[in-house]
Scaffold this active site. Structure first.
Site, PDB file in Angstrom:
ATOM      1  N   ARG A  18     -97.689 -37.603 -21.964  1.00 32.57           N
ATOM      2  CA  ARG A  18     -96.587 -38.314 -22.622  1.00 32.57           C
ATOM      3  C   ARG A  18     -95.766 -37.437 -23.566  1.00 32.57           C
ATOM      4  O   ARG A  18     -94.710 -37.830 -24.030  1.00 32.57           O
ATOM      5  CB  ARG A  18     -97.134 -39.540 -23.373  1.00 32.57           C
ATOM      6  N   TYR A 372     -78.543  -1.838 -38.668  1.00 31.97           N
ATOM      7  CA  TYR A 372     -78.844  -1.915 -37.235  1.00 31.97           C
ATOM      8  C   TYR A 372     -77.719  -1.299 -36.424  1.00 31.97           C
ATOM      9  O   TYR A 372     -76.538  -1.569 -36.688  1.00 31.97           O
ATOM     10  CB  TYR A 372     -78.991  -3.406 -36.889  1.00 31.97           C
TER      11      TYR A 372
END
Ligand code: UD1
Ligand code: MG
Length: 448
Positions: A18, A372
């Protein structure tokens, strides 16, 4: 803590269809921790020497999770033939064990160690079978506890119950504490002659009574036995869990300005006199030391906040952030893997990632660490007492020395020596009267 030998058997072989999920049911999370993690934590807290998790074949992820979180054994239930059959699967793992075996469900994450300990203690005091009961507002499909003159006589599953039995409001929470090896003798005597054709764990109560053994009920609040079968149940459990965390935080001396809007993880730690504003979310791994303030609309995850620090409003602190004593992180600041040392200030509109901001350093509005290049991450080291002017970009790897100044609007690509001034921007120039002649020429073309 009693020294009576204790084993826990966690039943978790159910499919959980379920939930409509690719993830096993017991790995769905409440407060950022899998349900099974909650049950394992409560189990560990009882001081149990053995924790057996019963799973179905093929549940490797769940087995790995259980073993990494304190389960001593994994037992496999080959076919799902009911809770009695599932409990029996633990027999081999518990061979030779003498004491109390607590049987709990993996999909009942809110059961507390306190309740389990009370059950174990009742068993230690001479009760052979202890059942966890609760008064249900709506007993619906719960098993009913049938009491007689000498206490608990039997448990009847709703599907097998008579009209009178269905009217009983004292229900079976599911957990049991049973003296072992007696448990396995009783389980061997089970038969599946019932409405569901299953081996019911609950039937051991009547079997015990027939043998003249002692049974009893320990009651707990309905909240604790909430079983999760669907996403809606999961949301109900989450809400109950959040309320528990809010209460615990306030009991421990934190002020929550609007408790219902503060969301915790299972491991959030707040010190005394911490103030938390409205709409604050604590993801996993956050600790906040005493006297710190987390202002409204802040989101923290994997963060340590030092004593007396101030965070937010509208701050986002990501994993690996360490904020020192009396440091300040202001609005619209994002940090990640960053040590913001004692007394340092990052007050407005910044991204500080893979960086150290030294003691008492001041980072001007809009400063960004450019950490980065699309492939790798690089470190920015800002020394103690440094002052970085607003709207500067610090292109990592780069180091700003102790006490250095960086002029506003700089793009810093080279290390700056301690106590130096670095300015890395276009130089300003001025042409006197230029605007007057510019406008005059424009007006002339407009007329012609
Ligand atoms: C059970 C109780 C019921 C009680 C209710 C409380 C029985 C027979 N009934 O019913 O009296 O009121 O819990 O929530 O015990 N499981 C297995 N293998 C199986 C069957 C179940 O591991 O073959 C596990 C499930 O994964 C689950 C737990 O046992 O964690 C309970 O099973 P479930 O089917 O939910 O029992 P209920 O019908 O709710
Ligand atoms: Mg159930």
């Amino acid at each position: 803590m009693s020294t009576f030998p204790t084993a826990i058997v966690i039943l978790a072989a159910g499919k959980g269809t379920r939930m409509k999920s690719a993830r096993p049911k017991v790995l769905h999370e409440v407060g950022g921790l899998p349900m099974l993690g909650h049950v394992l934590a409560a189990s560990r807290e009882t001081g149990a020497e053995r924790i057996v998790t019963v799973l179905a074949p093929g549940m490797e992820d769940t087995a790995d999770y259980a073993q990494a979180n304190g389960a001593s054994d994994i037992a496999l239930q080959r076919e799902q033939k009911g809770t009695g059959d599932a409990a029996k699967a633990a027999e081999e793992a518990l061979s030779g064990f003498e004491g109390a075996a607590l049987i709990v469900f993996g999909d009942t994450p809110l059961v507390t160690a306190g309740t389990l300990t009370r059950m174990r203690d009742a068993c230690a005091d001479g009760t052979d079978v202890v059942v966890l009961g609760f008064h249900a507002d709506d007993p619906a499909s719960y098993g009913r506890l049938v009491l007689g003159a000498d206490g608990l006589e039997k448990i009847v599953e709703a599907k097998d119950a008579s009209r009178e039995e269905l009217a009983i409001e004292l229900c079976n929470g599911g957990a049991m504490a049973v003296r072992t090896p007696l448990l396995f003798e009783l389980l061997d005597a089970l038969s599946p002659e019932n409405a569901q054709g299953e081996y019911y764990l609950t039937d051991i109560v009547l079997l015990a009574r027939t043998r003249g053994l002692k049974t009893d009920v320990i009651e707990c609040p309905e909240d604790e036995i909430l079983g999760i079968n669907s996403r809606a149940d999961l949301a109900v459990a989450e809400a109950i869990f959040q309320d528990r965390m809010r209460d615990a935080a306030m009991m421990d001396g934190a002020t929550l300005l609007d408790p219902m809007t503060v969301y915790f993880s299972h491991d959030t730690r707040l010190g005394q006199d911490v103030i938390v504003g409205q709409n604050v979310v604590f993801g996993p791994g956050v600790s906040v030391a005493s006297g710190a303030e987390i202002k409204a609309f802040s989101h923290l995850e994997g963060v340590r906040v030092g004593e007396g620090a101030q965070i937010g409003p509208f701050a986002r602190l990501r994993p690996g952030t360490e904020v020192g004593r009396k440091a300040k992180i202001g609005n619209f600041v994002e940090t990640k893997k960053a040590a913001i040392e004692d007394g340092a200030k990052v007050s407005h509109l910044s991204y500080i990632g893979d960086a150290r901001v030294g003691t008492e350093a001041n980072i001007g509005a809009g400063t960004i660490t450019c950490n980065y290049d699309g492939y790798d991450k690089f470190f920015t080291d800002i020394g103690a007492g440094a002052f970085v002017g607003s709207n500067s970009s610090l292109v990592a790897p780069v180091k700003i020395g102790d006490g250095a100044y960086v002029g506003s609007g700089s793009v810093v690509t080279k290390d700056v020596e301690g106590d130096a001034l670095a300015v890395a921007r276009g130089r300003q120039f001025e042409k006197k009267g230029w605007a007057v002649s510019f406008r005059a020429s424009k007006e002339k073309t407009k007329k012609s």
